[in-house]
Design an enzyme around this catalytic site. Structure first.
Site, PDB file in Angstrom:
ATOM      1  N   ASP A   1       0.902  -0.578   0.206  1.00  9.27           N
ATOM      2  CA  ASP A   1      -0.081  -0.093   0.245  1.00  9.27           C
ATOM      3  C   ASP A   1       0.928   1.309   0.065  1.00  9.27           C
ATOM      4  OD1 ASP A   1      -2.729  -0.977  -0.341  1.00  9.27           O
ATOM      5  OD2 ASP A   1      -2.823  -0.864   2.282  1.00  9.27           O
TER       6      ASP A   1
ATOM      7  N   ARG B   1      -1.206  -0.856  -8.209  1.00  7.44           N
ATOM      8  CA  ARG B   1      -2.422  -0.632  -8.790  1.00  7.44           C
ATOM      9  C   ARG B   1      -2.093   1.297  -8.367  1.00  7.44           C
ATOM     10  NH1 ARG B   1      -3.349  -2.320  -2.905  1.00  7.44           N
ATOM     11  NH2 ARG B   1      -4.176  -3.797  -3.468  1.00  7.44           N
TER      12      ARG B   1
HETATM   13  P1  FDA Z   1     -13.747   9.443  -5.655  1.00  8.77           P
HETATM   14  O1  FDA Z   1     -13.297   9.792  -4.321  1.00  8.77           O
HETATM   15  O2  FDA Z   1     -14.529  10.847  -6.674  1.00  8.77           O
HETATM   16  O3  FDA Z   1     -15.106   8.306  -5.755  1.00  8.77           O
HETATM   17  C1  FDA Z   1     -16.067   7.301  -6.691  1.00  8.77           C
HETATM   18  C2  FDA Z   1     -17.309   7.330  -5.767  1.00  8.77           C
HETATM   19  O4  FDA Z   1     -17.411   5.926  -5.107  1.00  8.77           O
HETATM   20  C3  FDA Z   1     -17.987   8.088  -5.183  1.00  8.77           C
HETATM   21  O5  FDA Z   1     -18.888   9.299  -6.123  1.00  8.77           O
HETATM   22  C4  FDA Z   1     -18.349   6.997  -4.467  1.00  8.77           C
HETATM   23  O6  FDA Z   1     -20.349   6.858  -5.334  1.00  8.77           O
HETATM   24  C5  FDA Z   1     -18.347   5.921  -4.244  1.00  8.77           C
HETATM   25  N1  FDA Z   1     -17.211   6.340  -3.212  1.00  8.77           N
HETATM   26  C6  FDA Z   1     -16.213   6.399  -3.027  1.00  8.77           C
HETATM   27  N2  FDA Z   1     -15.846   6.366  -1.899  1.00  8.77           N
HETATM   28  C7  FDA Z   1     -16.558   5.659  -0.921  1.00  8.77           C
HETATM   29  C8  FDA Z   1     -16.970   6.064   0.778  1.00  8.77           C
HETATM   30  N3  FDA Z   1     -15.878   5.623   0.792  1.00  8.77           N
HETATM   31  N4  FDA Z   1     -17.888   5.211   0.587  1.00  8.77           N
HETATM   32  C9  FDA Z   1     -19.225   5.094  -0.432  1.00  8.77           C
HETATM   33  N5  FDA Z   1     -19.094   5.158  -1.866  1.00  8.77           N
HETATM   34  C10 FDA Z   1     -17.643   5.796  -2.230  1.00  8.77           C
HETATM   35  N6  FDA Z   1      -5.217   4.971  -1.176  1.00  8.77           N
HETATM   36  C11 FDA Z   1      -3.899   5.222  -0.777  1.00  8.77           C
HETATM   37  O7  FDA Z   1      -3.652   6.585  -0.378  1.00  8.77           O
HETATM   38  N7  FDA Z   1      -3.419   4.569  -0.601  1.00  8.77           N
HETATM   39  C12 FDA Z   1      -3.655   2.642  -1.243  1.00  8.77           C
HETATM   40  O8  FDA Z   1      -2.595   2.552  -0.798  1.00  8.77           O
HETATM   41  C13 FDA Z   1      -5.143   2.984  -1.815  1.00  8.77           C
HETATM   42  N8  FDA Z   1      -4.748   1.504  -1.699  1.00  8.77           N
HETATM   43  C14 FDA Z   1      -6.542   1.374  -2.100  1.00  8.77           C
HETATM   44  C15 FDA Z   1      -7.142   0.247  -2.520  1.00  8.77           C
HETATM   45  C16 FDA Z   1      -8.339  -0.279  -3.390  1.00  8.77           C
HETATM   46  C17 FDA Z   1      -8.117  -1.282  -4.345  1.00  8.77           C
HETATM   47  C18 FDA Z   1      -8.687   1.074  -3.285  1.00  8.77           C
HETATM   48  C19 FDA Z   1     -10.530   0.890  -4.708  1.00  8.77           C
HETATM   49  C20 FDA Z   1      -8.682   2.017  -2.672  1.00  8.77           C
HETATM   50  C21 FDA Z   1      -7.550   2.554  -2.244  1.00  8.77           C
HETATM   51  N9  FDA Z   1      -7.268   3.673  -1.667  1.00  8.77           N
HETATM   52  C22 FDA Z   1      -5.969   3.866  -1.450  1.00  8.77           C
HETATM   53  C23 FDA Z   1      -8.048   4.596  -1.854  1.00  8.77           C
HETATM   54  C24 FDA Z   1      -8.394   5.834  -2.548  1.00  8.77           C
HETATM   55  O9  FDA Z   1      -6.874   6.666  -2.607  1.00  8.77           O
HETATM   56  C25 FDA Z   1      -9.467   6.631  -2.203  1.00  8.77           C
HETATM   57  O10 FDA Z   1      -9.325   7.323  -1.811  1.00  8.77           O
HETATM   58  C26 FDA Z   1     -10.653   6.146  -2.569  1.00  8.77           C
HETATM   59  O11 FDA Z   1     -10.383   4.457  -3.715  1.00  8.77           O
HETATM   60  C27 FDA Z   1     -11.513   7.471  -3.240  1.00  8.77           C
HETATM   61  O12 FDA Z   1     -11.794   7.258  -4.822  1.00  8.77           O
HETATM   62  P2  FDA Z   1     -12.168   7.201  -6.017  1.00  8.77           P
HETATM   63  O13 FDA Z   1     -11.430   6.634  -7.127  1.00  8.77           O
HETATM   64  O14 FDA Z   1     -13.036   5.760  -5.524  1.00  8.77           O
HETATM   65  O15 FDA Z   1     -12.850   7.774  -5.993  1.00  8.77           O
END
Ligand code: FDA
Length: 309
Positions: A135, A185
């Site tokens: 991570d 990732r």
């Molecule tokens: P965004 O935040 O724009 O969300 C898009 C949509 O997703 C929202 O409109 C909503 O519908 C849904 N959504 C998002 N978050 C939600 C929540 N908490 N509850 C409900 N719905 C939600 N970060 C990091 O800094 N280091 C890491 O090592 C990792 N590792 C990691 C692994 C995996 C498999 C994932 C999916 C994510 C991470 N992250 C991470 C977290 C990542 O950086 C980020 O903070 C979250 O994935 C939210 O960003 P989105 O890309 O989903 O977009």
């Protein structure tokens, strides 16, 4: 607007003490974390695999400043990997490791201790027939984490890394890591970062995400597209077809409990989808970052705090 204060609270020991008295069964925590034990994590893995999903398991913990705690985390990973193997689940389940949970933040020799501990987990993962992804935490750890990745990959080339699109440096890091055999990732990034190093505007983060996706999809490695954002999923799919990438030469990843129907829809359409499953008692920092991403969930959170037994 609530994002920064919630992210600051995620690092407050005082607030952590109060909030962590909530039983994990409190609704909001359970939505994101299937349980506190190895057994609960392995059971969740079996259920997800039954639905055609792959898994990456994270034993929760971070910012450890105690060597014994770091060792306990390593032991937990080894235990979990052997439980996965014993249940025949390891081929579809890898592990995600936060280096700060295995010693990176220790004041004396943290980098070297984290490297050795990560090596032990990589060895256990390989024995179980699976892999490790490191991570990525806040930007002060990025160089150390990428250095540890380079060292681990000499013996365990299957080890994956996470890059965060909100950092200015990440497009260049993607170019460095888009080589054959490299599992990367790509996520947006979940920590409170200063403007000197990170884009602050969501639109700028999204644009950076797309630039990074283009680099990874055009490269020789194995991109792991970690997002719940429907636009990013759509763009990744069209970049994959433009690059002639078949499903299975990249994968989508989402967090446990977030957009589960979309996870199943993509898997049913033939995509490889991996669900990140965090478990353990140290869920506080993880939960606060999820609340920061979606402050609408805050009212549920406050209600479950008030009604705690
Ligand atoms: P965004 O935040 O724009 O969300 C898009 C949509 O997703 C929202 O409109 C909503 O519908 C849904 N959504 C998002 N978050 C939600 C929540 N908490 N509850 C409900 N719905 C939600 N970060 C990091 O800094 N280091 C890491 O090592 C990792 N590792 C990691 C692994 C995996 C498999 C994932 C999916 C994510 C991470 N992250 C991470 C977290 C990542 O950086 C980020 O903070 C979250 O994935 C939210 O960003 P989105 O890309 O989903 O977009």
């Amino acid at each position: 607007m609530l994002r920064q204060p919630l992210l600051l609270l995620s690092r407050s020991e005082a607030v952590k003490k109060v909030v962590s008295t909530m039983p994990v069964s409190a609704g909001i925590v359970q939505g994101y974390v299937p349980g506190e034990t190895t057994e609960s994590a392995v059971d969740a893995t079996a259920r997800l695999q039954d639905d055609g999903l792959k898994v990456t398991l994270d034993f929760l913990g971070e910012d450890t400043t105690d060597a014994a705690q770091a060792q306990a985390t390593v032991d937990a990973y080894v235990d979990m990997l052997s439980a996965l193997s014993a249940r025949g689940l390891a081929h579809g389940a890898e592990v995600s490791v936060k280096l700060s949970a295995v010693g990176q933040a220790l004041p004396d020799g943290g980098h070297a201790i984290a490297l050795e501990n990560a090596r032990t987990i990589c060895r256990a993962a390989r024995n179980a027939g699976t892999t490790v992804t490191l991570d990525m935490e806040d930007h002060t750890t990025t160089d150390s984490t990428l250095e540890i990745l380079r060292e681990l990959r000499q013996d365990f080339p299957e080890t994956g890394a996470v890059l965060q699109a909100y950092l200015h440096r990440t497009e260049a890091d993607c170019r460095q890591l888009a080589h054959e055999g490299s599992r990367v990732r790509l996520c947006k990034g979940a920590y409170a970062e200063p403007e000197e190093v990170a884009f602050q505007d969501r639109l700028d983060v999204d644009k950076s995400y797309v630039r990074c996706l283009k680099v990874l999809m055009a490269g020789q490695g194995y991109p792991m597209i970690a997002t719940h954002d429907p636009r990013m999923v759509e763009i990744a799919s069209s970049l994959a077809s433009r690059q002639g990438r078949a499903p299975g030469t990249y994968e989508f990843q989402m967090l446990y409990g977030i957009r589960p129907e979309e996870q199943r829809r993509l898997a049913a359409a033939g995509e490889t989808v991996r669900v990140y499953v965090p478990y353990g008692t140290e869920w506080y920092g993880y939960l606060m970052r999820r609340l920061a991403e979606r402050p609408q969930n805050l009212s549920f959170f406050v209600k479950s705090l008030i009604s705690k037994k």
